[in-house]
Design an enzyme around this catalytic site. Structure first.
Site, PDB file in Angstrom:
ATOM      1  N   CYS A  63       0.881  -1.230  -0.015  1.00  0.00           N
ATOM      2  CA  CYS A  63      -0.092   0.059  -0.038  1.00  0.00           C
ATOM      3  C   CYS A  63       0.755   1.231  -0.202  1.00  0.00           C
ATOM      4  O   CYS A  63       1.486   1.695   0.825  1.00  0.00           O
ATOM      5  CB  CYS A  63      -1.051  -0.016   1.272  1.00  0.00           C
ATOM      6  SG  CYS A  63      -1.845   1.240   1.529  1.00  0.00           S
ATOM      7  N   TYR A 194      -5.116   4.361  -9.438  1.00  0.00           N
ATOM      8  CA  TYR A 194      -6.293   3.627  -8.843  1.00  0.00           C
ATOM      9  C   TYR A 194      -7.679   4.108  -9.747  1.00  0.00           C
ATOM     10  O   TYR A 194      -8.299   3.063  -9.971  1.00  0.00           O
ATOM     11  CB  TYR A 194      -6.530   3.921  -7.491  1.00  0.00           C
ATOM     12  CG  TYR A 194      -5.359   3.271  -6.478  1.00  0.00           C
ATOM     13  CD1 TYR A 194      -6.034   2.094  -5.819  1.00  0.00           C
ATOM     14  CD2 TYR A 194      -4.307   3.864  -6.060  1.00  0.00           C
ATOM     15  CE1 TYR A 194      -4.925   1.527  -5.057  1.00  0.00           C
ATOM     16  CE2 TYR A 194      -3.347   3.236  -5.427  1.00  0.00           C
ATOM     17  CZ  TYR A 194      -3.859   1.963  -4.650  1.00  0.00           C
ATOM     18  OH  TYR A 194      -3.043   1.418  -3.984  1.00  0.00           O
TER      19      TYR A 194
HETATM   20  N1  LIG Z   1      -7.165   7.731   2.881  1.00  0.00           N
HETATM   21  C1  LIG Z   1      -6.518   6.475   3.133  1.00  0.00           C
HETATM   22  C2  LIG Z   1      -6.598   5.566   2.507  1.00  0.00           C
HETATM   23  C3  LIG Z   1      -5.952   4.150   2.460  1.00  0.00           C
HETATM   24  C4  LIG Z   1      -6.407   2.979   1.616  1.00  0.00           C
HETATM   25  O1  LIG Z   1      -7.310   3.232   1.057  1.00  0.00           O
HETATM   26  N2  LIG Z   1      -5.709   2.078   1.620  1.00  0.00           N
HETATM   27  C5  LIG Z   1      -5.919   0.733   0.918  1.00  0.00           C
HETATM   28  C6  LIG Z   1      -4.722  -0.162   0.566  1.00  0.00           C
HETATM   29  S1  LIG Z   1      -3.665   0.915  -0.472  1.00  0.00           S
HETATM   30  C7  LIG Z   1      -6.903  -0.158   1.867  1.00  0.00           C
HETATM   31  O2  LIG Z   1      -6.616  -0.546   2.720  1.00  0.00           O
HETATM   32  N3  LIG Z   1      -7.989  -0.590   1.184  1.00  0.00           N
HETATM   33  C8  LIG Z   1      -8.557  -1.817   1.669  1.00  0.00           C
HETATM   34  C9  LIG Z   1     -10.215  -1.454   1.278  1.00  0.00           C
HETATM   35  O3  LIG Z   1     -10.396  -0.424   0.652  1.00  0.00           O
HETATM   36  O4  LIG Z   1     -10.839  -2.117   1.829  1.00  0.00           O
HETATM   37  C10 LIG Z   1      -4.954   6.949   3.429  1.00  0.00           C
HETATM   38  O5  LIG Z   1      -4.306   7.361   2.859  1.00  0.00           O
HETATM   39  O6  LIG Z   1      -4.653   6.437   4.752  1.00  0.00           O
END
Ligand SMILES: N[C@@H](CCC(=O)N[C@@H](CS)C(=O)NCC(=O)O)C(=O)O
Length: 318
Positions: A63, A194
């Site tokens: 990530c 993305y």
């Molecule tokens: N706004 C958040 C976004 C974090 C994010 O989207 N992380 C993704 C991984 S790259 C995630 O955990 N996705 C799991 C999901 O959406 O269920 C940040 O920057 O901390």
């Protein structure tokens, strides 16, 4: 995702989309701030004082948002102040999982199997996606913040009593320009890849992929005057944000997200810049190309067979 604290459906990468098929990212929910005195930050409650050993970061190395918190932790020399747990790279039907995949760990604090359990430990009726990174407070047994943009800001400034004060990634005199560049980098590049990868219409994809390459072209030109970093000699938050996308690009985004107009390897200035940052002390520890490749290619909605491509062969000299 979690609905009223219960895992509601199989995990799906597309969080929300608009009427034209554009991917929309969920906004983060826990927005408290760690501060030097425990005073309240710009949002959330007071009471989260910077203390060594009190906070824990849950991350996944696939990530980019989590990786930027790891980079700032390294640059500020906070390894002994904030400990971390790395989740497995592949997304399961219940989202992120703890485990024994090489380079991943089990949960040392709550013995959770899935990250969503950390969310329900903080809020038993939580609604939303269980995303990384998560900054956990061991003392109060709750999530301080799950927004990486906030977390990197507090790691840069709240822990100066313990960390490396000679590094300031967000110097006062550059904040306006850094914020402005960050907004462009976020929209067109960090999140732009993305938007390209999860677009559900050709138009949405075209729009996103164009933004990605326009931004890469602009950054290539900016770095072609021989400067070391985006704002000259000093590394800033903008470099952290650009680096995390560059380092994933040829391995993941070029293939799985269809951002294949050019590779970073085709941009001489960006390639040299990426290697320069990768070579800074501690940064190579925050990059795991195996997790990046395995993680992105595990997204079943984009890659139903789960086959992981053999290439590209990358040479990253630290
Ligand atoms: N706004 C958040 C976004 C974090 C994010 O989207 N992380 C993704 C991984 S790259 C995630 O955990 N996705 C799991 C999901 O959406 O269920 C940040 O920057 O901390």
């Amino acid at each position: 995702m979690l609905v009223n604290g219960k895992w509601a459906s199989d995990w799906h990468p597309v969080q929300e989309k608009d009427d034209d098929g554009r991917f929309i990212r969920q906004t983060s929910s826990f927005r408290h701030w760690v501060t030097p005195t425990g005073a309240a930050g710009p949002t959330g409650d007071r009471g989260f004082k910077a203390e060594a050993g009190r906070y824990h970061l849950y991350v996944a190395l696939i990530c980019p948002w989590a990786s930027r918190t790891l980079m700032v932790r390294k640059l500020k020399k906070l390894d002994d102040v904030i400990d971390i747990t790395v989740l497995e790279p592949s997304l399961t039907d219940q989202g992120w999982q703890f485990g024994d995949y090489a380079g991943a760990q089990t949960d040392p604090l709550l013995g959770a199997k899935f990250l969503h359990e950390i969310y329900t430990a903080a809020d038993p009726t939580f609604n939303g996606r269980a995303t990384v990174p998560v900054l956990w407070d061991k003392k109060r047994g709750t999530i301080v913040n799950n927004e990486s943009a906030d977390i990197i800001t507090m790691l840069n400034s709240a822990f100066n009593e313990f960390g490396n004060t000679s590094v300031d990634l967000y110097p006062q005199e550059l904040r306006g320009e850094i914020d402005c560049l960050n907004a462009q980098l976020y929209d067109c590049l960090n999140n732009g890849v993305y938007k390209a990868g999860f677009a559900s219409t050709q138009e949405a994809y075209n729009e996103a992929v164009m933004g990605v390459f326009e931004t890469l072209d602009t950054m290539e030109t900016r770095l072609s005057d021989g400067r070391t970093y985006l704002f000259g000699n000093g590394l800033t938050m903008s470099d952290i944000r650009l680096f995390v996308t560059l380092i994933r690009f040829d391995t993941a985004y070029h293939g799985i997200f269809k951002c294949n107009f050019r590779r970073i390897a085709d941009y001489p200035a960006l390639s040299a810049y990426m290697t320069r940052i990768y070579s800074l002390p501690g940064i190579a520890d925050t990059v795991n190309l195996d997790h990046i490749k395995a993680g992105y290619y595990s997204i079943k909605a984009l890659n139903p067979t789960g086959i992981i491509p053999a290439g590209p062969v990358l040479t990253l000299a630290a």
